[in-house]
Design an enzyme around this catalytic site. Structure first.
Site, short mmCIF file in Angstrom:
data_model
loop_
_atom_site.label_atom_id
_atom_site.label_comp_id
_atom_site.label_asym_id
_atom_site.label_seq_id
_atom_site.Cartn_x
_atom_site.Cartn_y
_atom_site.Cartn_z
N GLY A 1 26.17 18.05 -12.21
CA GLY A 1 26.28 16.16 -12.16
C GLY A 1 25.23 15.46 -12.93
N GLU B 1 28.06 24.83 -12.66
CA GLU B 1 29.74 25.10 -12.71
C GLU B 1 29.91 26.45 -12.08
OE1 GLU B 1 28.84 20.66 -13.73
OE2 GLU B 1 28.97 22.47 -14.08
N ALA C 1 25.77 17.95 -8.21
CA ALA C 1 26.47 17.80 -7.33
C ALA C 1 25.56 18.90 -6.35
CB ALA C 1 27.64 18.48 -7.38
N GLU D 1 26.08 15.36 -16.07
CA GLU D 1 27.32 14.78 -16.21
C GLU D 1 27.79 13.18 -16.70
OE1 GLU D 1 30.98 17.22 -15.22
OE2 GLU D 1 29.30 17.06 -13.61
#
Length: 259
Positions: free
Chosen positions: A112, A135, A63, A115
């Site tokens: 992300g 994170e 992200a 992910e």
């Protein structure tokens, strides 16, 4: 546009095109990916999808932190809607997509980006690729589904080591843990992903869809519930042309062999 799409016959190759940001996922990129997937769902000319990043440094660094920081600054409600709902929506869309999505990991896949790899049905990694869940260094758990999918893929203890330390693992270790299907030289990455797509596309699209749905929907259920899901998706294929062609082809080959 933050994504670029080209077509290799019936395979669509989507490239996250933000190399100056290591292909980080800002809100525009996430929304563009989600919208393109919505359109591709009903496009019969597309049989499979390869998702990769621009350049050779990063699949996606995760992200875009500047976006996250702004949303978090506005409070929990905004952060949940703008970060979690958007990110989980994208990874859920990828995971539940009715056509195979292959991640071609051309560099680091962090946060992300990792992910997305977890959500993709299959993954091929360049030998220099790395994977991480950083994170925790920002003070929060993975918000795009990584705290749930990663343990299901590689086991609770191995997933927790990645999530709690934030340390990266290399492509070979990711393969050993089951996060990716193949590791290849970087120069062969897209060719390997396309070859995998071709091996899938030789089968009837109705069968491919049923297999994807049965596995994706059944994997987190009890065995009895999963078997019911399997039976339901088998039932959807019984009247299809794919089954007729498959059975006729097999029986025809068998008759020739017997003769």
């Amino acid at each position: 546009m933050s994504i670029h799409v080209r077509h290799a016959e019936s395979t669509a190759v989507i490239t996250i095109d933000r190399p100056h940001k290591l292909n980080a996922l800002d809100y525009t990129t996430i929304d563009e990916l989600s919208a393109w997937l919505d359109d591709a769902t009903t496009d019969d000319a597309i049989r499979s999808i390869i998702l990769t990043g621009s350049g050779d440094r990063a699949f996606s660094a995760g992200a875009d932190i500047s976006c996250l920081a702004q949303s978090i600054e506005t409070g929990t409600t905004h952060a949940l809607q703008e970060i979690v709902a958007r990110g989980q929506g994208l990874t859920r869309r990828i995971e539940q997509f009715p056509k195979p999505i292959i991640a071609a990991v051309n560099g680091l896949a962090y946060g992300g980006g990792c992910e997305i790899v977890e959500a993709a049905h299959l993954a091929v990694a360049a030998d220099h690729a790395t994977f991480a869940k950083p994170e925790i260094a920002l003070g929060f758990p993975p918000p795009f589904g990584g705290s749930q999918r990663l343990p299901r893929h590689i086991g609770r203890k191995r997933a927790l080591e990645m999530i709690l330390t934030g340390d990266a693992v290399d492509a070979r270790r990711a393969y050993e843990m089951g996060l990716v299907n193949h590791v290849v030289p970087a120069t062969e990455l897209l060719a390997a992903a396309l070859e995998l797509a071709v091996r899938i596309e030789r089968h009837a699209p109705t069968a491919v869809h049923a297999c994807l749905a049965a596995v994706t929907r059944g994997i987190n259920l009890s065995i009895d519930e999963g078997l019911a899901v399997e039976a339901a998706w088998f039932a959807t294929t019984v009247p299809t042309a794919g089954v007729r062609r498959g059975l006729d082809g097999f029986l025809g080959r068998r008759a020739v062999t017997v003769e």
